[in-house]
Each structure stands twice: as structure tokens, then as C-alpha cells.
Design a protein around this motif. Structure first.
Motif, mmCIF file in Angstrom:
data_model
loop_
_atom_site.group_PDB
_atom_site.id
_atom_site.type_symbol
_atom_site.label_atom_id
_atom_site.label_comp_id
_atom_site.label_asym_id
_atom_site.label_seq_id
_atom_site.Cartn_x
_atom_site.Cartn_y
_atom_site.Cartn_z
ATOM 1 N N THR A 1 0.846 -1.182 0.000
ATOM 2 C CA THR A 1 0.000 0.000 0.000
ATOM 3 C C THR A 1 0.885 1.235 0.000
ATOM 4 O O THR A 1 2.027 1.198 0.465
ATOM 5 C CB THR A 1 -0.932 0.053 1.225
ATOM 6 O OG1 THR A 1 -0.144 0.083 2.405
ATOM 7 C CG2 THR A 1 -1.869 -1.125 1.256
ATOM 8 N N ASN A 2 0.348 2.295 -0.533
ATOM 9 C CA ASN A 2 0.997 3.597 -0.473
ATOM 10 C C ASN A 2 -0.096 4.629 -0.218
ATOM 11 O O ASN A 2 -1.241 4.254 0.049
ATOM 12 C CB ASN A 2 1.809 3.885 -1.753
ATOM 13 C CG ASN A 2 0.976 3.804 -3.011
ATOM 14 O OD1 ASN A 2 -0.234 4.045 -2.999
ATOM 15 N ND2 ASN A 2 1.606 3.475 -4.121
ATOM 16 N N GLU A 3 0.233 5.905 -0.311
ATOM 17 C CA GLU A 3 -0.767 6.936 -0.001
ATOM 18 C C GLU A 3 -1.933 6.926 -0.988
ATOM 19 O O GLU A 3 -3.023 7.384 -0.674
ATOM 20 C CB GLU A 3 -0.142 8.330 0.068
ATOM 21 C CG GLU A 3 0.514 8.794 -1.211
ATOM 22 C CD GLU A 3 1.957 8.316 -1.393
ATOM 23 O OE1 GLU A 3 2.510 8.583 -2.458
ATOM 24 O OE2 GLU A 3 2.521 7.677 -0.493
ATOM 25 N N ASP A 4 -1.718 6.375 -2.178
ATOM 26 C CA ASP A 4 -2.775 6.360 -3.198
ATOM 27 C C ASP A 4 -3.696 5.148 -3.108
ATOM 28 O O ASP A 4 -4.830 5.193 -3.558
ATOM 29 C CB ASP A 4 -2.160 6.408 -4.591
ATOM 30 C CG ASP A 4 -1.371 7.690 -4.823
ATOM 31 O OD1 ASP A 4 -1.771 8.738 -4.273
ATOM 32 O OD2 ASP A 4 -0.364 7.634 -5.538
ATOM 33 N N GLY A 5 -3.188 4.033 -2.590
ATOM 34 C CA GLY A 5 -4.013 2.832 -2.525
ATOM 35 C C GLY A 5 -3.204 1.566 -2.353
ATOM 36 O O GLY A 5 -2.125 1.574 -1.767
ATOM 37 N N CYS A 6 -3.717 0.486 -2.909
ATOM 38 C CA CYS A 6 -3.089 -0.828 -2.812
ATOM 39 C C CYS A 6 -2.625 -1.252 -4.205
ATOM 40 O O CYS A 6 -3.325 -1.005 -5.190
ATOM 41 C CB CYS A 6 -4.101 -1.837 -2.267
ATOM 42 S SG CYS A 6 -3.446 -3.508 -2.096
ATOM 43 N N VAL A 7 -1.467 -1.901 -4.271
ATOM 44 C CA VAL A 7 -0.917 -2.340 -5.545
ATOM 45 C C VAL A 7 -0.526 -3.810 -5.443
ATOM 46 O O VAL A 7 0.088 -4.236 -4.462
ATOM 47 C CB VAL A 7 0.322 -1.493 -5.938
ATOM 48 C CG1 VAL A 7 0.918 -1.986 -7.247
ATOM 49 C CG2 VAL A 7 -0.029 -0.019 -6.027
ATOM 50 N N TYR B 1 -11.098 0.578 -0.043
ATOM 51 C CA TYR B 1 -10.671 0.994 -1.378
ATOM 52 C C TYR B 1 -11.866 1.228 -2.289
ATOM 53 O O TYR B 1 -12.948 0.694 -2.069
ATOM 54 C CB TYR B 1 -9.743 -0.063 -1.977
ATOM 55 C CG TYR B 1 -8.503 -0.249 -1.151
ATOM 56 C CD1 TYR B 1 -7.425 0.605 -1.289
ATOM 57 C CD2 TYR B 1 -8.431 -1.256 -0.194
ATOM 58 C CE1 TYR B 1 -6.287 0.465 -0.510
ATOM 59 C CE2 TYR B 1 -7.302 -1.405 0.593
ATOM 60 C CZ TYR B 1 -6.238 -0.542 0.430
ATOM 61 O OH TYR B 1 -5.121 -0.681 1.211
ATOM 62 N N ASP B 2 -11.646 2.007 -3.337
ATOM 63 C CA ASP B 2 -12.682 2.303 -4.320
ATOM 64 C C ASP B 2 -12.601 1.251 -5.427
ATOM 65 O O ASP B 2 -11.880 1.418 -6.403
ATOM 66 C CB ASP B 2 -12.482 3.707 -4.885
ATOM 67 C CG ASP B 2 -13.631 4.141 -5.781
ATOM 68 O OD1 ASP B 2 -14.476 3.288 -6.123
ATOM 69 O OD2 ASP B 2 -13.670 5.327 -6.136
#
Length: 134
Positions: free
Chosen positions: A33-39, A100-101
Motif C-alpha cells: 500500500t501507499n498513499e494512493d491505494g493498494c498495488v 478501497y474504491d
């Protein structure tokens, strides 16, 4: 953390036993995860994106399935050594999707790496308002 390690070991063990080929395991992957979301990153060198399927399963799981590469030309070849194999597999990742979206999940295949990005859900700012007393 330890549960995840044991689950990963269990997945690898099951895949090796099921295949009967002790050189075959799942491709390496990263989940972070990072500040933008999950990868989710999965090394898929040798696979075409048309053979990859990504789906949401249940409330908190992403499943990535990959079809085997067609090897029709292999019948015409005599190998001295044949270690590059692209077999079919399925891998599931448990992710708390409620954070998450999921409507904005995206995927990209570049340089043999599949990258699935799940953006964080935007947190609505609490609104102040007066409550009437009856």
C-alpha cells in the motif's frame, strides 16, 4: 504477519504437490500500500495480457487467473533443455476492499509485470449540523 507467511507457504506447497513438478511454483508477486491505494504486482514474463483474468471474489479477495501459453510449435522442436514453461495458474490475494474504491481498479501489463492498482476510497469530511430537540 505470520499468518500471511504461512498462507503463502501453503499456496506454494499445494501448487508443487498438485503439479507433481517440484520446479513449478507461482510467479513472484508484491502486494503493498501507499498513499494512493493498494498495488499488486505479479511477474508474468512470457504471458500475454489476453490470457490474464482479474476478478473480485467476495468482500475482500482479488483473484488473478492466467491461462497456459499455447505451445503448438513445440511438437516440431527437439529440446536439449526445456525449462521455460508458462503453465496456467490461479492466485488469490486477501485485501480489505472496504477501504478501497473498487469501481476504479485498474491493471496494466508492462515489461513482464502485471500491476493491479486499487485506489483508496475517499473519506467524506464529517459535516457539522444542528440537531433539533422535540
Amino acid at each position: 504477519m505470520f499468518t500471511s507467511i504461512f498462507n503463502d507457504f501453503d499456496d506454494v506447497f499445494k501448487s508443487v504437490v498438485k503439479s507433481g513438478d517440484f520446479t513449478e511454483v507461482f510467479p513472484p508477486s508484491n502486494v503493498y500500500t501507499n498513499e494512493d491505494g493498494c498495488v499488486i504486482e505479479l511477474a508474468l514474463a512470457g504471458y500475454k495480457k489476453e490470457n490474464v483474468s482479474i476478478e473480485r471474489v467476495g468482500a475482500d479477495e482479488i483473484k488473478i487467473s492466467v491461462k497456459a501459453k499455447e505451445e503448438e510449435e513445440n511438437n516440431k522442436k527437439t529440446y536439449y533443455n526445456h525449462r521455460i514453461k508458462t503453465s496456467a495458474f490461479e492466485r488469490s490475494y486477501k485485501i480489505p476492499l472496504k477501504n478501497y474504491d473498487i469501481s476504479k481498479i485498474s491493471a496494466k501489463m508492462e515489461d513482464g509485470i502485471l500491476r493491479v492498482t486499487i485506489p483508496r476510497a475517499k473519506q467524506e469530511e464529517p459535516q457539522n449540523f444542528l440537531i433539533n430537540i422535540d
